[in-house]
Design an enzyme around this catalytic site. Structure first.
Site, PDB file in Angstrom:
ATOM      1  N   ARG A 158       8.935   6.149 -71.362  1.00 13.03           N
ATOM      2  CA  ARG A 158       8.666   5.684 -72.714  1.00 13.03           C
ATOM      3  C   ARG A 158       9.786   6.149 -73.644  1.00 13.03           C
ATOM      4  NH1 ARG A 158       3.868   8.013 -70.655  1.00 13.03           N
ATOM      5  NH2 ARG A 158       2.148   6.529 -70.374  1.00 13.03           N
ATOM      6  N   LYS A 208       2.310  11.552 -72.171  1.00 12.44           N
ATOM      7  CA  LYS A 208       1.139  11.589 -73.055  1.00 12.44           C
ATOM      8  C   LYS A 208       0.207  12.717 -72.641  1.00 12.44           C
ATOM      9  CE  LYS A 208       0.939   6.727 -74.458  1.00 12.44           C
ATOM     10  NZ  LYS A 208       0.097   5.513 -74.492  1.00 12.44           N
ATOM     11  N   HIS A 244      10.354  -0.606 -74.503  1.00 15.09           N
ATOM     12  CA  HIS A 244       9.191  -0.785 -73.632  1.00 15.09           C
ATOM     13  C   HIS A 244       9.401  -1.972 -72.693  1.00 15.09           C
ATOM     14  CE1 HIS A 244       5.448   1.389 -73.253  1.00 15.09           C
ATOM     15  NE2 HIS A 244       4.820   0.269 -72.936  1.00 15.09           N
ATOM     16  N   ARG A 246      10.929  -0.704 -69.675  1.00 18.03           N
ATOM     17  CA  ARG A 246       9.876  -0.041 -68.878  1.00 18.03           C
ATOM     18  C   ARG A 246       9.098  -1.077 -68.081  1.00 18.03           C
ATOM     19  NH1 ARG A 246       6.452   4.596 -68.812  1.00 18.03           N
ATOM     20  NH2 ARG A 246       4.222   4.182 -68.989  1.00 18.03           N
ATOM     21  N   HIS A 275       0.951   6.705 -65.896  1.00 20.06           N
ATOM     22  CA  HIS A 275      -0.301   6.095 -66.312  1.00 20.06           C
ATOM     23  C   HIS A 275      -1.481   6.954 -65.846  1.00 20.06           C
ATOM     24  CE1 HIS A 275       1.493   1.767 -66.599  1.00 20.06           C
ATOM     25  NE2 HIS A 275       1.597   2.429 -67.729  1.00 20.06           N
ATOM     26  N   TYR A 301       1.247  -5.172 -63.865  1.00 21.04           N
ATOM     27  CA  TYR A 301       2.550  -5.544 -63.307  1.00 21.04           C
ATOM     28  C   TYR A 301       2.416  -6.358 -62.036  1.00 21.04           C
ATOM     29  CZ  TYR A 301       4.117  -2.242 -66.761  1.00 21.04           C
ATOM     30  OH  TYR A 301       4.333  -1.601 -67.954  1.00 21.04           O
TER      31      TYR A 301
END
Length: 293
Positions: free
Chosen positions: A144, A168, A239, A242, A265, A274
């Site tokens: 990110r 995150k 992004h 990404r 994730h 994806y």
């Protein structure tokens, strides 16, 4: 509990117990403030009717489905917190349902376009060396933009070809990268970064022209400028690189679990989009190439 006390306590919970980013905390507090405006009395009057009325007004105001889904999730987090604190006798959020936000397939580069984007940043000036290293690392790792901006020099393990990323929820992960990214990083760190280092630069891997740690806005401008030089490339930000990295990994045979881990994730559901991107690209190629498509 007064309104300001409730917001203050909830904000501290989000920051220190949930460890959410400042941006997410601000968004949650803005949503809760809007919800509290719906109350005619005190916090004890918050029930399912109030929640549904609040969301209905948001819907009537033309808010997007994704926004409504996010605000419903915020409301459930807030009511659960209030119930644990003893401010509500029951948790009305348990009765609140919401439609899932639509998940549009992200725009991605094809592999030839990705190569052109990498090649668009060439030269020997510090800015050109930095921009090439940024593009190569974004595409090589799928990190990110916030993760890239937070990288320090020591986060790059040149021998093992991995970079240590703080994702995150302050979850750390190691992401591999290839030789093109390593070569671009070496050129930046040897021939570019030393010319921009200042007293306040610290250990930041990527610097702005004034010597401070690079910010997300600058990285976005770098990516947009590179994409603008590639004919037919969709206009997207970091992004998008990404998304492209994840799609190309799956097209190359990587399994979904590995891609999930690389991207950081928390849920496999976030990674599964994806697979849909790859299938749609396959369908498009089939429709274009097969005589009986």
């Amino acid at each position: 509990m007064g309104r300001d006390e409730v917001l203050g306590a909830f904000g501290r919970y989000l920051r220190f117990e949930r460890d959410l980013s400042p941006h997410t905390v601000r968004a949650y507090l803005n949503d809760v403030s809007s919800l509290l405006d719906q109350l005619s009395g005190s916090i004890e009057d918050l029930d399912i009717a109030v929640l549904r009325e609040w969301l209905a007004e948001q819907h009537d105001a033309g808010k997007a489905r994704a926004t409504l889904a996010r605000r419903a999730a915020c409301a459930r987090t807030f009511t659960a917190y209030c119930h644990r604190q003893g401010w509500l006798d029951a948790d009305p959020g348990l009765l609140l349902g919401s439609a899932k936000a639509p998940r549009d397939l992200p725009a991605v580069l094809d592999q030839e376009q990705a190569q052109e984007v990498m090649d668009s940043a060439s030269g020997v000036e510090p800015k050109e060396l930095r921009d090439r290293a940024i593009l190569e690392l974004l595409y090589a790792t799928g990190v990110r933009v916030s993760e890239l901006c937070g990288l320090d020099v020591d986060d790059v393990d040149r021998d093992r070809h991995v970079v240590r990323v703080m994702g995150k929820g302050r979850k750390e992960r190691s992401v591999p990268f290839g030789l093109p990214a390593l070569r671009a990083l070496d050129k930046w760190c040897i021939n570019g970064r030393p010319l921009w280092v200042r007293a306040g630069s610290g250990p930041a891997l990527f610097l702005g022209v004034r010597g401070g740690r690079i910010d997300a806005g600058t990285v976005r401008r770098v990516v947009h400028a590179a994409l603008a030089q590639v004919e037919g490339a969709p206009d997207m930000g970091p992004h998008g690189l990404r998304h492209s990295a994840a799609t190309h990994l799956l097209e190359g045979g990587a399994d979904l679990r590995s891609v999930q881990e690389l991207l950081g994730h928390a849920s496999l559901n976030s990674t599964q989009i994806y697979t849909h991107v790859s299938i749609e690209r396959l369908r498009a190629a089939y429709r274009q190439a097969h005589p009986r498509a």
